[in-house]
Design a protein around this motif. Structure first.
Motif, PDB file in Angstrom:
ATOM      1  N   PHE A 100      -7.706  -7.754   0.005  1.00 64.86           N
ATOM      2  CA  PHE A 100      -6.680  -8.714  -0.436  1.00 64.86           C
ATOM      3  C   PHE A 100      -6.605 -10.151   0.873  1.00 64.86           C
ATOM      4  O   PHE A 100      -7.278  -9.725   1.507  1.00 64.86           O
ATOM      5  CB  PHE A 100      -4.997  -7.477   0.917  1.00 64.86           C
ATOM      6  CG  PHE A 100      -4.666  -6.939  -0.043  1.00 64.86           C
ATOM      7  CD1 PHE A 100      -4.118  -6.886  -1.341  1.00 64.86           C
ATOM      8  CD2 PHE A 100      -5.032  -5.872   0.696  1.00 64.86           C
ATOM      9  CE1 PHE A 100      -3.357  -6.208  -1.962  1.00 64.86           C
ATOM     10  CE2 PHE A 100      -4.574  -4.583  -0.434  1.00 64.86           C
ATOM     11  CZ  PHE A 100      -3.695  -4.451  -1.726  1.00 64.86           C
ATOM     12  N   TRP A 109       1.211  -4.423   0.798  1.00 67.05           N
ATOM     13  CA  TRP A 109       0.583  -3.043   0.358  1.00 67.05           C
ATOM     14  C   TRP A 109       0.998  -2.233   1.161  1.00 67.05           C
ATOM     15  O   TRP A 109       1.357  -0.887   0.236  1.00 67.05           O
ATOM     16  CB  TRP A 109      -0.849  -3.496  -0.371  1.00 67.05           C
ATOM     17  CG  TRP A 109      -0.931  -2.709  -1.206  1.00 67.05           C
ATOM     18  CD1 TRP A 109      -1.306  -1.887  -2.761  1.00 67.05           C
ATOM     19  CD2 TRP A 109      -1.476  -1.036  -0.410  1.00 67.05           C
ATOM     20  NE1 TRP A 109      -2.005  -1.203  -3.168  1.00 67.05           N
ATOM     21  CE2 TRP A 109      -2.454  -0.287  -1.852  1.00 67.05           C
ATOM     22  CE3 TRP A 109      -1.946  -0.471   0.886  1.00 67.05           C
ATOM     23  CZ2 TRP A 109      -2.676   0.466  -1.867  1.00 67.05           C
ATOM     24  CZ3 TRP A 109      -2.533   0.702   0.659  1.00 67.05           C
ATOM     25  CH2 TRP A 109      -3.057   1.216  -0.950  1.00 67.05           C
ATOM     26  N   HIS A 114       4.173   3.493  -4.079  1.00 70.60           N
ATOM     27  CA  HIS A 114       2.988   3.050  -4.992  1.00 70.60           C
ATOM     28  C   HIS A 114       2.735   3.918  -5.916  1.00 70.60           C
ATOM     29  O   HIS A 114       2.969   4.952  -5.711  1.00 70.60           O
ATOM     30  CB  HIS A 114       1.964   2.805  -4.933  1.00 70.60           C
ATOM     31  CG  HIS A 114       0.988   2.451  -5.081  1.00 70.60           C
ATOM     32  ND1 HIS A 114      -0.521   3.408  -5.398  1.00 70.60           N
ATOM     33  CD2 HIS A 114      -0.621   1.535  -4.349  1.00 70.60           C
ATOM     34  CE1 HIS A 114      -1.041   2.575  -6.445  1.00 70.60           C
ATOM     35  NE2 HIS A 114      -1.097   1.104  -5.782  1.00 70.60           N
ATOM     36  N   ASN A 155       0.511  -1.713  -8.858  1.00 70.99           N
ATOM     37  CA  ASN A 155       2.185  -1.311  -8.117  1.00 70.99           C
ATOM     38  C   ASN A 155       2.259  -2.546  -8.327  1.00 70.99           C
ATOM     39  O   ASN A 155       2.382  -4.187  -8.825  1.00 70.99           O
ATOM     40  CB  ASN A 155       1.521  -1.591  -6.392  1.00 70.99           C
ATOM     41  CG  ASN A 155       1.052  -2.222  -5.328  1.00 70.99           C
ATOM     42  OD1 ASN A 155       1.117  -3.494  -5.634  1.00 70.99           O
ATOM     43  ND2 ASN A 155       0.733  -2.378  -4.297  1.00 70.99           N
TER      44      ASN A 155
END
Length: 172
Positions: A100, A109, A114, A155
């Motif tokens: 990221f 996240w 997810h 996601n």
């Protein structure tokens, strides 16, 4: 068998390096490891309960004693299980930093549901804080695989992503 060569199906397995787990090595690693864990736990905004679960559920007094000693650069020795758990957290943090663009996106996240089979619709943080080493290692292995180029199911962070096209490529 400790420190002995072992054969399984004709394959010679390497010797277990038990000196890695020696109290003197664990003593050297304990305070810096816990200080780093506390910084990551602060970044991830983990509750005290979540911190205890990640560390293998030591008593609150033990956890606070460790934290105090670590912050004061004191000397104490964590057990192998606790150091292994902290190592998994460090690996997760490192993988999030690679995957990221900023820390906030990595923390988002962790906190968002997810759909990957490993998470079953739950946020990775739920798996990470389930109190088992297996939960920690599941998240770590998932991120290591994604970091290594194995496909990671999208996601909600990915829903608005527009794929790159040839015009986005810059040659210099």
């Amino acid at each position: 068998m400790r420190n002995a060569e072992q054969k399984i199906d004709g394959t010679v397995l390497p010797r277990l390096q038990t000196d890695r787990f020696a109290p003197s090595n664990r003593k050297k690693l304990s305070a810096p490891s816990l200080r780093t864990f506390l910084a990551i736990a602060d970044l991830w905004a983990l509750t005290e309960e979540q911190r205890l679960l990640v560390l293998g559920y030591p008593s609150r007094s033990t956890y606070h004693s460790w934290a105090k000693q670590a912050r004061e650069h004191g000397v104490f020795t964590l057990d192998v299980d606790t150091l292994t758990r902290i190592s998994a957290v460090l690996g997760i943090h490192q993988a999030l930093g690679i995957l990221f663009s900023n820390e906030r996106a990595g923390v988002e996240w962790l906190r968002m549901p997810h759909q990957a089979l490993a998470f079953g619709g739950h946020p990775p943080l739920t798996v990470l804080t389930n109190g088992t080493q297996d939960g920690l290692m599941t998240v770590r292995r998932f991120l290591d695989a994604a970091r290594g180029g194995v496909y990671m199911s999208p996601n909600t962070l990915d829903e608005a992503f527009t794929p790159y096209d040839d015009g986005d490529i810059v040659f210099r």
